[in-house]
Design a protein around this motif. Structure first.
Motif, PDB file in Angstrom:
ATOM      1  N   ALA A  56       6.035  -1.654  -9.599  1.00  0.00           N
ATOM      2  CA  ALA A  56       4.717  -1.064  -9.350  1.00  0.00           C
ATOM      3  C   ALA A  56       4.767   0.459  -9.268  1.00  0.00           C
ATOM      4  O   ALA A  56       3.717   1.104  -9.233  1.00  0.00           O
ATOM      5  CB  ALA A  56       4.126  -1.642  -8.062  1.00  0.00           C
ATOM      6  N   VAL A  58       5.930   2.191  -6.735  1.00  0.00           N
ATOM      7  CA  VAL A  58       5.555   2.536  -5.363  1.00  0.00           C
ATOM      8  C   VAL A  58       6.826   2.559  -4.526  1.00  0.00           C
ATOM      9  O   VAL A  58       7.740   1.764  -4.762  1.00  0.00           O
ATOM     10  CB  VAL A  58       4.570   1.466  -4.799  1.00  0.00           C
ATOM     11  CG1 VAL A  58       4.264   1.702  -3.336  1.00  0.00           C
ATOM     12  CG2 VAL A  58       3.294   1.435  -5.613  1.00  0.00           C
ATOM     13  N   ARG A  74      -4.600  -0.235  -0.999  1.00  0.00           N
ATOM     14  CA  ARG A  74      -5.550   0.503  -1.838  1.00  0.00           C
ATOM     15  C   ARG A  74      -5.939  -0.368  -3.025  1.00  0.00           C
ATOM     16  O   ARG A  74      -5.233  -1.317  -3.380  1.00  0.00           O
ATOM     17  CB  ARG A  74      -4.906   1.799  -2.330  1.00  0.00           C
ATOM     18  CG  ARG A  74      -4.496   2.728  -1.203  1.00  0.00           C
ATOM     19  CD  ARG A  74      -3.898   4.019  -1.704  1.00  0.00           C
ATOM     20  NE  ARG A  74      -2.774   3.787  -2.589  1.00  0.00           N
ATOM     21  CZ  ARG A  74      -1.655   4.491  -2.612  1.00  0.00           C
ATOM     22  NH1 ARG A  74      -1.490   5.485  -1.770  1.00  0.00           N
ATOM     23  NH2 ARG A  74      -0.687   4.230  -3.454  1.00  0.00           N
ATOM     24  N   LEU A  75      -7.042  -0.017  -3.658  1.00  0.00           N
ATOM     25  CA  LEU A  75      -7.477  -0.770  -4.839  1.00  0.00           C
ATOM     26  C   LEU A  75      -6.428  -0.746  -5.932  1.00  0.00           C
ATOM     27  O   LEU A  75      -6.224  -1.741  -6.631  1.00  0.00           O
ATOM     28  CB  LEU A  75      -8.808  -0.228  -5.368  1.00  0.00           C
ATOM     29  CG  LEU A  75     -10.021  -0.584  -4.532  1.00  0.00           C
ATOM     30  CD1 LEU A  75     -11.261   0.130  -5.075  1.00  0.00           C
ATOM     31  CD2 LEU A  75     -10.249  -2.078  -4.501  1.00  0.00           C
ATOM     32  N   GLU A  76      -5.711   0.351  -6.070  1.00  0.00           N
ATOM     33  CA  GLU A  76      -4.667   0.409  -7.094  1.00  0.00           C
ATOM     34  C   GLU A  76      -3.527  -0.552  -6.777  1.00  0.00           C
ATOM     35  O   GLU A  76      -2.883  -1.079  -7.680  1.00  0.00           O
ATOM     36  CB  GLU A  76      -4.155   1.822  -7.309  1.00  0.00           C
ATOM     37  CG  GLU A  76      -3.555   2.428  -6.075  1.00  0.00           C
ATOM     38  CD  GLU A  76      -3.841   3.913  -5.952  1.00  0.00           C
ATOM     39  OE1 GLU A  76      -2.876   4.647  -5.704  1.00  0.00           O
ATOM     40  OE2 GLU A  76      -4.991   4.323  -6.089  1.00  0.00           O
ATOM     41  N   ASP A  77      -3.284  -0.828  -5.480  1.00  0.00           N
ATOM     42  CA  ASP A  77      -2.279  -1.822  -5.112  1.00  0.00           C
ATOM     43  C   ASP A  77      -2.702  -3.210  -5.600  1.00  0.00           C
ATOM     44  O   ASP A  77      -1.886  -3.970  -6.121  1.00  0.00           O
ATOM     45  CB  ASP A  77      -2.082  -1.870  -3.594  1.00  0.00           C
ATOM     46  CG  ASP A  77      -1.567  -0.566  -3.013  1.00  0.00           C
ATOM     47  OD1 ASP A  77      -0.680   0.058  -3.639  1.00  0.00           O
ATOM     48  OD2 ASP A  77      -2.039  -0.173  -1.929  1.00  0.00           O
ATOM     49  N   SER A  79      -4.877  -3.825  -8.051  1.00  0.00           N
ATOM     50  CA  SER A  79      -4.874  -3.794  -9.511  1.00  0.00           C
ATOM     51  C   SER A  79      -3.458  -3.942 -10.065  1.00  0.00           C
ATOM     52  O   SER A  79      -3.227  -4.686 -11.022  1.00  0.00           O
ATOM     53  CB  SER A  79      -5.502  -2.485 -10.000  1.00  0.00           C
ATOM     54  OG  SER A  79      -5.465  -2.399 -11.388  1.00  0.00           O
ATOM     55  N   ASP A  80      -2.496  -3.244  -9.455  1.00  0.00           N
ATOM     56  CA  ASP A  80      -1.104  -3.360  -9.884  1.00  0.00           C
ATOM     57  C   ASP A  80      -0.608  -4.790  -9.716  1.00  0.00           C
ATOM     58  O   ASP A  80       0.068  -5.332 -10.595  1.00  0.00           O
ATOM     59  CB  ASP A  80      -0.199  -2.419  -9.081  1.00  0.00           C
ATOM     60  CG  ASP A  80      -0.357  -0.968  -9.470  1.00  0.00           C
ATOM     61  OD1 ASP A  80      -0.935  -0.679 -10.553  1.00  0.00           O
ATOM     62  OD2 ASP A  80       0.099  -0.101  -8.687  1.00  0.00           O
ATOM     63  N   ARG A  83      -2.069  -6.981 -12.405  1.00  0.00           N
ATOM     64  CA  ARG A  83      -1.481  -6.661 -13.707  1.00  0.00           C
ATOM     65  C   ARG A  83      -0.036  -7.142 -13.816  1.00  0.00           C
ATOM     66  O   ARG A  83       0.361  -7.716 -14.835  1.00  0.00           O
ATOM     67  CB  ARG A  83      -1.552  -5.147 -13.930  1.00  0.00           C
ATOM     68  CG  ARG A  83      -0.963  -4.647 -15.235  1.00  0.00           C
ATOM     69  CD  ARG A  83      -1.160  -3.140 -15.415  1.00  0.00           C
ATOM     70  NE  ARG A  83      -0.748  -2.359 -14.263  1.00  0.00           N
ATOM     71  CZ  ARG A  83       0.510  -1.971 -14.022  1.00  0.00           C
ATOM     72  NH1 ARG A  83       1.471  -2.310 -14.848  1.00  0.00           N
ATOM     73  NH2 ARG A  83       0.801  -1.239 -12.955  1.00  0.00           N
TER      74      ARG A  83
END
Length: 97
Positions: A56, A58, A74-77, A79-80, A83
């Motif tokens: 990811a 991160v 977070r939203l990106e977490d 989304s990742d 995906r």
């Protein structure tokens, strides 16, 4: 609840009163659900949190804190996770053609 967060989607929660506390509780419940789904996917694929953090992009320390509920996801977490692992969020709504 301490120690259970992110390990199972269905954990015991303390009751809270007040609108602000109720909103925070729902946020924590949602993060727990997502963290538990991520953990289950990692187990099923033989991946560690360290492996996943690297995939990811991160830091390992932050990823641990997110999955334990020590910091907000977070939203990106999310989304990742969707995906990279799939099956984390609810099914995507069909889009009109």
């Amino acid at each position: 609840m301490p120690g259970q967060f992110g390990k199972d989607e269905h954990i015991a929660w303390r009751s809270v009163s007040g609108e602000d506390h109720a909103a925070r509780l729902e946020t924590a419940r949602l993060q727990n659900t997502i963290a538990a789904r991520i953990a289950a996917k990692l187990r099923s694929r033989g991946l560690t949190v360290k492996d996943y953090a690297a995939l990811a992009g991160v830091g390992y320390d932050r990823m641990l804190k997110v999955l334990r509920g020590d910091v907000l996801m977070r939203l990106e977490d999310v989304s990742d996770a969707e995906r990279l692992l799939g099956g984390i969020t609810c099914e995507k709504a069909e889009r009109p053609h």
